[in-house]
Design a protein around this motif. Structure first.
Motif, PDB file in Angstrom:
ATOM      1  N   GLU A  44     -27.749 -10.614  19.351  1.00  0.00           N
ATOM      2  CA  GLU A  44     -27.405 -10.581  17.933  1.00  0.00           C
ATOM      3  C   GLU A  44     -26.307 -11.597  17.622  1.00  0.00           C
ATOM      4  O   GLU A  44     -26.319 -12.252  16.573  1.00  0.00           O
ATOM      5  CB  GLU A  44     -26.950  -9.171  17.551  1.00  0.00           C
ATOM      6  N   LEU A  45     -25.368 -11.747  18.554  1.00  0.00           N
ATOM      7  CA  LEU A  45     -24.302 -12.736  18.381  1.00  0.00           C
ATOM      8  C   LEU A  45     -24.892 -14.133  18.224  1.00  0.00           C
ATOM      9  O   LEU A  45     -24.554 -14.859  17.285  1.00  0.00           O
ATOM     10  CB  LEU A  45     -23.375 -12.671  19.606  1.00  0.00           C
ATOM     11  N   PHE A  46     -25.774 -14.517  19.146  1.00  0.00           N
ATOM     12  CA  PHE A  46     -26.326 -15.866  19.086  1.00  0.00           C
ATOM     13  C   PHE A  46     -27.261 -16.055  17.906  1.00  0.00           C
ATOM     14  O   PHE A  46     -27.346 -17.149  17.335  1.00  0.00           O
ATOM     15  CB  PHE A  46     -27.044 -16.196  20.398  1.00  0.00           C
ATOM     16  N   THR A  52     -23.722 -18.862  10.975  1.00  0.00           N
ATOM     17  CA  THR A  52     -22.277 -18.932  10.734  1.00  0.00           C
ATOM     18  C   THR A  52     -21.770 -20.359  10.846  1.00  0.00           C
ATOM     19  O   THR A  52     -21.021 -20.846   9.985  1.00  0.00           O
ATOM     20  CB  THR A  52     -21.540 -18.032  11.744  1.00  0.00           C
ATOM     21  N   LEU A  53     -22.173 -21.063  11.914  1.00  0.00           N
ATOM     22  CA  LEU A  53     -21.720 -22.443  12.112  1.00  0.00           C
ATOM     23  C   LEU A  53     -22.306 -23.364  11.045  1.00  0.00           C
ATOM     24  O   LEU A  53     -21.652 -24.315  10.610  1.00  0.00           O
ATOM     25  CB  LEU A  53     -22.104 -22.928  13.508  1.00  0.00           C
ATOM     26  N   PHE A  69     -19.221 -28.924  13.842  1.00  0.00           N
ATOM     27  CA  PHE A  69     -19.937 -27.651  13.745  1.00  0.00           C
ATOM     28  C   PHE A  69     -21.431 -27.827  14.013  1.00  0.00           C
ATOM     29  O   PHE A  69     -22.068 -26.954  14.619  1.00  0.00           O
ATOM     30  CB  PHE A  69     -19.693 -27.020  12.379  1.00  0.00           C
ATOM     31  N   PHE A  70     -22.003 -28.946  13.594  1.00  0.00           N
ATOM     32  CA  PHE A  70     -23.420 -29.174  13.875  1.00  0.00           C
ATOM     33  C   PHE A  70     -23.649 -29.425  15.367  1.00  0.00           C
ATOM     34  O   PHE A  70     -24.653 -28.980  15.934  1.00  0.00           O
ATOM     35  CB  PHE A  70     -23.961 -30.340  13.046  1.00  0.00           C
ATOM     36  N   GLU A  71     -22.728 -30.144  16.012  1.00  0.00           N
ATOM     37  CA  GLU A  71     -22.844 -30.359  17.458  1.00  0.00           C
ATOM     38  C   GLU A  71     -22.700 -29.028  18.195  1.00  0.00           C
ATOM     39  O   GLU A  71     -23.365 -28.797  19.215  1.00  0.00           O
ATOM     40  CB  GLU A  71     -21.779 -31.347  17.923  1.00  0.00           C
ATOM     41  N   TYR A 245     -20.889 -10.883   5.637  1.00  0.00           N
ATOM     42  CA  TYR A 245     -19.993 -11.522   6.601  1.00  0.00           C
ATOM     43  C   TYR A 245     -19.944 -13.001   6.314  1.00  0.00           C
ATOM     44  O   TYR A 245     -20.965 -13.663   6.314  1.00  0.00           O
ATOM     45  CB  TYR A 245     -20.516 -11.277   8.014  1.00  0.00           C
ATOM     46  N   THR A 246     -18.768 -13.541   6.025  1.00  0.00           N
ATOM     47  CA  THR A 246     -18.646 -14.951   5.703  1.00  0.00           C
ATOM     48  C   THR A 246     -17.813 -15.650   6.762  1.00  0.00           C
ATOM     49  O   THR A 246     -17.096 -15.024   7.531  1.00  0.00           O
ATOM     50  CB  THR A 246     -17.934 -15.143   4.346  1.00  0.00           C
TER      51      THR A 246
END
Length: 715
Positions: A44-46, A52-53, A69-71, A245-246
């Motif tokens: 769920e995290l991944f 999020t990123l 963030f894209f990398e 969640y932001t």
């Protein structure tokens, strides 16, 4: 990438006979149930990390952050399976080690320390602070259930199990997570994002993890008399799906809520500068510390007399406080001094501002405004030590946002009283007028300023995109012009031609070729046809009637004239402007040319501005040339100009084919264009330097901590 050779694979952990042979079956059931739940949490995290990123990349304040963030998104996708595998391997090894007499392999999560060994980065400190805060929250929230699990595991194993040995304890879970994340090539902000996601999707369900484990142990008769701890919420992970969640919530954890832990570590370093703020009295005077409440009243008094920007006298915070303490000491007959903690805060804030005043990233026009915030920031620090440990503290963020917004401000290109300056001036004045002891004013002003900057950034980004597109088009046209001039010069130089034909080819047909290469490219039929036409024209005016080719010319002439007219029409030439040329051309083809009317083409012609002048050649390993080539889009630089002062501008693009560096102002308009060689020369001359656009407060704090360490080592 870090070597995972020290990690025991799952199959090895399961196959190791001695530790596992000693583990009760119920403990293996606890392990497997926990592994299933933790695996689900990691997945769920991944699954949510990508979104999020991506959201953070969209909200990034610079191209560099956007790229970071894209990398990170790409890195996480590539290494996700390995990350999950290493985490689970370590969990199984930790359970296997419970069968041994004592778990000696536990690596505790490091505590925060500003007094780390030389070379320890601020990133490590910030990560350690975040970890300690996470562990504190889990222990506060689920400490009872965790304590019961520790007690039951101790009963089951026949020895006391310390909390750090528990494979399901928050410290061990964080350790597994950090070890699994060692292969990720991401910067500290992304690591903190991942830690916060780990807390949200894994540690926040610790009550379910401990509840399941306790129930399995109770079912087999392990300390059933201990009162069951109810779950904090029904639905567990499912209930979370309805929560908004932001990224802002994610990057603003309440790190070390009081900030006292981080500040206590700093105080050990600040010993070196104690005594900097003291009354100037006889040494025999008896010292008497003033209460923090009295200090705040003194600071509020000083706050009303902060000089206006541009005043003749610099405002020295420590000197002003010394004068007040001296006055109070004279009246009371005792040496009034600051409490130790208050003096440390004062010295630290003063040193932070000293760094800011010397920082090249802040234009001089704004240093005077920022200087007026010394007393309000000192009052905030006296009241709330988390200013030094929490990157999302409103007062800290406000200062950082101001510095970030003004980095590209450079007079005379920016009017000294433009909207940005006026906005910050009014903001500072509101702080001075309204802030007494309620820090809510900083959150309000941060919201207002963020909205103002968002509007400014939106306009500048739109203009910057237009600038990049226009420059790209201009450079493409320039390259095309050079290509057209090259192919025509190959055909013209050395030839003897009628002046009218030479003028037609250079001025008119060059435009036909330019349109063809821009619209269709060099491999197109249109480009090839235009070249054939000019070749035929040059060939036709050099023929003599008495040759076989000359006699056949009249048969080919209609096709040549049609090709010329069609080409000119395609390039939008007015037919009346070329009418005289066609009349002359026809005359040339029907009667012999007099040698006296011909000219020899000796010099190549230039179409447009021509190629830029060649740079002074530099060795490929020249340090300044390497520095120029290391510049990336989004980097701010300052260029010292003779009478125009200093130009601050941002590299918006490096344009092919000649790698032209295009710079824009903070408004997004082009202000500078240089080659790598020209930039290297400017670096050599000391008139160009890159500006550090990292958060000002963080850079100041890192520099001050480094200076304090050096002072302490020198003692």
């Amino acid at each position: 990438m870090h070597n995972d050779g020290k990690v025991v694979p799952i199959n090895r952990a399961q196959a190791t006979p001695s530790p596992l042979a000693r583990l009760p079956v119920v403990l293996l059931q606890v392990r497997d149930k926990a592994a299933q739940q933790l695996q689900q949490g990691l997945q769920e995290l991944f699954d949510n990390a990508d979104d999020t990123l991506f959201e953070m990349a969209e909200k990034a304040r610079s191209t560099v952050d956007h790229h970071i963030f894209f990398e990170a998104m790409r890195d996480l996708r590539l290494k996700r399976k390995n990350f999950e595998r290493v985490f689970m391997e370590q969990l199984f090894v930790a359970f296997a080690n419970l069968g041994q007499a004592r778990c000696s392999g536990a690596h505790l999560v490091p505590l925060v320390s500003y007094e780390a060994a030389p070379g320890t980065s601020a990133d490590d400190v910030e990560k350690a602070v975040a970890l300690e805060a996470m562990l504190g929250r889990v222990r506060h929230r689920d400490g009872l259930a965790l304590g019961q699990l520790d007690a039951r595991l101790s009963e089951l194993l026949g020895r006391r199990l310390e909390d750090p040995e528990n494979p399901l304890g928050p410290a061990r879970l964080c350790e597994f997570f950090l070890q699994a994340g060692r292969s990720l090539g991401v910067e500290i902000r992304v690591k903190l994002v991942m830690l916060k996601l780990f807390e949200k999707y894994v540690l926040s369900d610790a009550d379910l993890l401990y509840g399941e484990a306790n129930q399995l142990l109770i079912a087999t008769g392990v300390l059933p008399q201990l009162k069951t701890v109810p779950s904090r919420r029904a639905g567990g992970r499912e209930a979370r799906e309805h929560q908004h969640y932001t990224s802002q919530a994610m990057v603003a954890p309440p790190l070390d809520k009081s900030g006292q832990q981080a500040f206590s570590a700093l105080q050990k370093l600040l010993v070196a500068v104690r005594g900097s703020v003291a009354p100037t009295l006889e040494a025999s005077a008896e010292p008497q510390p003033i209460a923090t409440r009295d200090l705040l009243r003194l600071l509020s008094h000083l706050q009303q007399y902060v000089p206006e920007p541009g005043g003749e006298d610099d405002f020295d915070l420590r000197n002003q406080l010394e004068q007040l303490l001296t006055r109070g000491s004279v009246k009371s007959g005792k040496s009034r001094v600051l409490e130790e903690a208050d003096e440390d805060v004062t010295n630290l804030v003063a040193m932070l501002f000293e760094f800011m005043f010397d920082d090249s990233g802040v234009p001089d026009a704004f240093k005077a405004l920022i200087a007026r915030l010394q007393i309000p920031l000192l009052k905030v620090a006296v009241l709330d030590k988390s200013l030094f440990s929490c990157a999302e503290h409103p007062a800290r963020r406000l200062l950082n946002d101001i510095a970030s917004a003004v980095i590209g401000w450079s007079p005379p290109y920016d009017h000294p009283r433009d909207n940005l300056y006026l906005c910050i001036e009014q903001l500072v004045q509101r702080v001075l007028n309204e802030f007494v002891e309620d820090p809510a004013i900083f959150s309000q002003l941060l919201t207002t300023f963020s909205a103002f900057i968002a509007q400014e950034r939106k306009r500048s980004e739109r203009l910057e995109r237009h600038t990049r597109d226009a420059e790209q088009e201009r450079l493409q046209v320039e390259v095309a012009r050079q290509r057209v001039a090259h192919v025509l010069n190959r055909r013209l130089v050395g030839k003897t031609l009628p002046p009218s034909v030479l003028q037609f080819v250079q001025q008119a047909w060059s435009q036909v070729l330019l349109v063809a290469v821009l619209k269709h490219g060099e491999q197109s039929l249109q480009w090839q046809a235009a070249l054939r036409t000019v070749d035929e024209l040059i060939w036709s005016v050099g023929l003599r009637e008495d040759t076989e080719a000359g006699r056949r010319l009249l048969e080919q002439l209609p096709g040549l004239l049609k090709a010329l007219r069609d080409g000119l029409a395609g390039a939008a030439f007015d037919p009346f402007s070329t009418r005289e040329f066609f009349l002359r051309l026809q005359a040339m083809h029907v009667q012999p040319l007099d040698d006296e009317v011909l000219v020899e083409v000796r010099e190549p012609f230039i179409l447009g501005a021509g190629p830029p002048g060649a740079d002074e050649p530099l060795p490929h390993d020249d340090p300044d040339l390497l520095k120029a080539k290391q510049l990336r889009a989004g980097t701010w630089v300052a260029l010292q100009q003779n009478e125009a002062g200093t130009l601050r501008c941002k590299l918006t693009a490096i344009m092919p084919p000649a790698d032209t560096y295009v710079f824009v102002s903070r408004a997004g308009l082009k202000v500078l264009e240089k080659s790598a060689g020209q930039l290297a020369l400017a670096f050599k001359q000391g008139v160009l330097h890159a500006l550090d656009d990292g958060p000002l407060f963080e850079r100041a704090l890192a520099a001050v901590v480094d200076n304090l360490r050096q002072l302490n080592r020198g003692k």
